[in-house]
Design a protein around this motif. Structure first.
Motif, PDB file in Angstrom:
ATOM      1  N   THR A  26       0.821  -1.208   0.000  1.00  0.00           N
ATOM      2  CA  THR A  26       0.000   0.000   0.000  1.00  0.00           C
ATOM      3  C   THR A  26       0.856   1.259   0.000  1.00  0.00           C
ATOM      4  OG1 THR A  26      -0.149   0.052   2.416  1.00  0.00           O
ATOM      5  CG2 THR A  26      -1.861  -1.162   1.230  1.00  0.00           C
ATOM      6  N   GLU A  31      -0.543   3.325  -9.181  1.00  0.00           N
ATOM      7  CA  GLU A  31      -1.675   2.395  -9.140  1.00  0.00           C
ATOM      8  C   GLU A  31      -1.381   1.251  -8.183  1.00  0.00           C
ATOM      9  OE1 GLU A  31      -4.649   2.563 -10.720  1.00  0.00           O
ATOM     10  OE2 GLU A  31      -4.016   4.568 -11.310  1.00  0.00           O
ATOM     11  N   PRO A  32      -2.392   0.775  -7.472  1.00  0.00           N
ATOM     12  CA  PRO A  32      -2.160  -0.347  -6.553  1.00  0.00           C
ATOM     13  C   PRO A  32      -1.741  -1.612  -7.303  1.00  0.00           C
ATOM     14  CG  PRO A  32      -4.440   0.436  -6.401  1.00  0.00           C
ATOM     15  CD  PRO A  32      -3.743   1.265  -7.428  1.00  0.00           C
ATOM     16  N   LEU A  34      -1.913  -4.739  -6.040  1.00  0.00           N
ATOM     17  CA  LEU A  34      -3.022  -5.661  -5.789  1.00  0.00           C
ATOM     18  C   LEU A  34      -4.269  -4.832  -5.534  1.00  0.00           C
ATOM     19  CD1 LEU A  34      -1.241  -8.144  -3.371  1.00  0.00           C
ATOM     20  CD2 LEU A  34      -1.707  -8.486  -5.780  1.00  0.00           C
ATOM     21  N   ASP A  35      -5.379  -5.276  -6.042  1.00  0.00           N
ATOM     22  CA  ASP A  35      -6.601  -4.488  -5.901  1.00  0.00           C
ATOM     23  C   ASP A  35      -7.117  -4.460  -4.471  1.00  0.00           C
ATOM     24  OD1 ASP A  35      -6.570  -3.843  -8.554  1.00  0.00           O
ATOM     25  OD2 ASP A  35      -7.854  -5.522  -9.138  1.00  0.00           O
ATOM     26  N   ASN A  36      -7.022  -5.577  -3.771  1.00  0.00           N
ATOM     27  CA  ASN A  36      -7.610  -5.676  -2.434  1.00  0.00           C
ATOM     28  C   ASN A  36      -6.545  -5.989  -1.385  1.00  0.00           C
ATOM     29  OD1 ASN A  36     -10.231  -5.207  -3.342  1.00  0.00           O
ATOM     30  ND2 ASN A  36     -10.507  -7.354  -3.886  1.00  0.00           N
ATOM     31  N   THR A  37      -5.631  -5.061  -1.166  1.00  0.00           N
ATOM     32  CA  THR A  37      -4.617  -5.311  -0.136  1.00  0.00           C
ATOM     33  C   THR A  37      -5.244  -5.348   1.247  1.00  0.00           C
ATOM     34  OG1 THR A  37      -4.111  -2.953  -0.109  1.00  0.00           O
ATOM     35  CG2 THR A  37      -2.696  -4.370  -1.445  1.00  0.00           C
TER      36      THR A  37
END
Length: 101
Positions: A26, A31-32, A34-37
């Motif tokens: 994070t 841009e992240p 991983l989408d759901n860290t």
């Protein structure tokens, strides 16, 4: 150390590393990765909670089984001798006054 303690420590280490790596992702700019860290961190914490409870219960049971002798300074000295020499030196240097170490 028995095998069950090694397995428990290995599980705790692997889940802790996964939680720390998910939280470190994070901090990356842009841009992240991983989408759901937050989801990964939440799953890791849900996995660590039972490990923490089992470790606490095993520690309390071990203290009762040994007759409350885990506060014995000789056992603490034996535990200190199992650590690497640099860790022994640091812990011995920062031990409180009046300690037998």
């Amino acid at each position: 150390m028995t095998t069950s303690y090694k397995v428990q420590a290995g599980l705790a280490l692997s889940v802790s590393v996964s939680v720390l790596s998910a939280s470190a992702l994070t901090l990356l700019p842009g841009e992240p990765v991983l989408d759901n860290t937050a989801l990964f961190a939440g799953i890791g914490l849900v996995l660590l909670l039972p490990l923490f409870l089992v470790t606490t219960i095993r520690g309390i049971a071990l203290n009762f089984r040994s007759g409350g002798s885990l506060s014995n300074s000789w056992l603490q000295w034996l535990a200190l001798r199992c650590l690497p020499r640099t860790v022994q030196a640091v812990l011995s240097a920062y031990s409180p006054r009046g300690s037998r170490w």
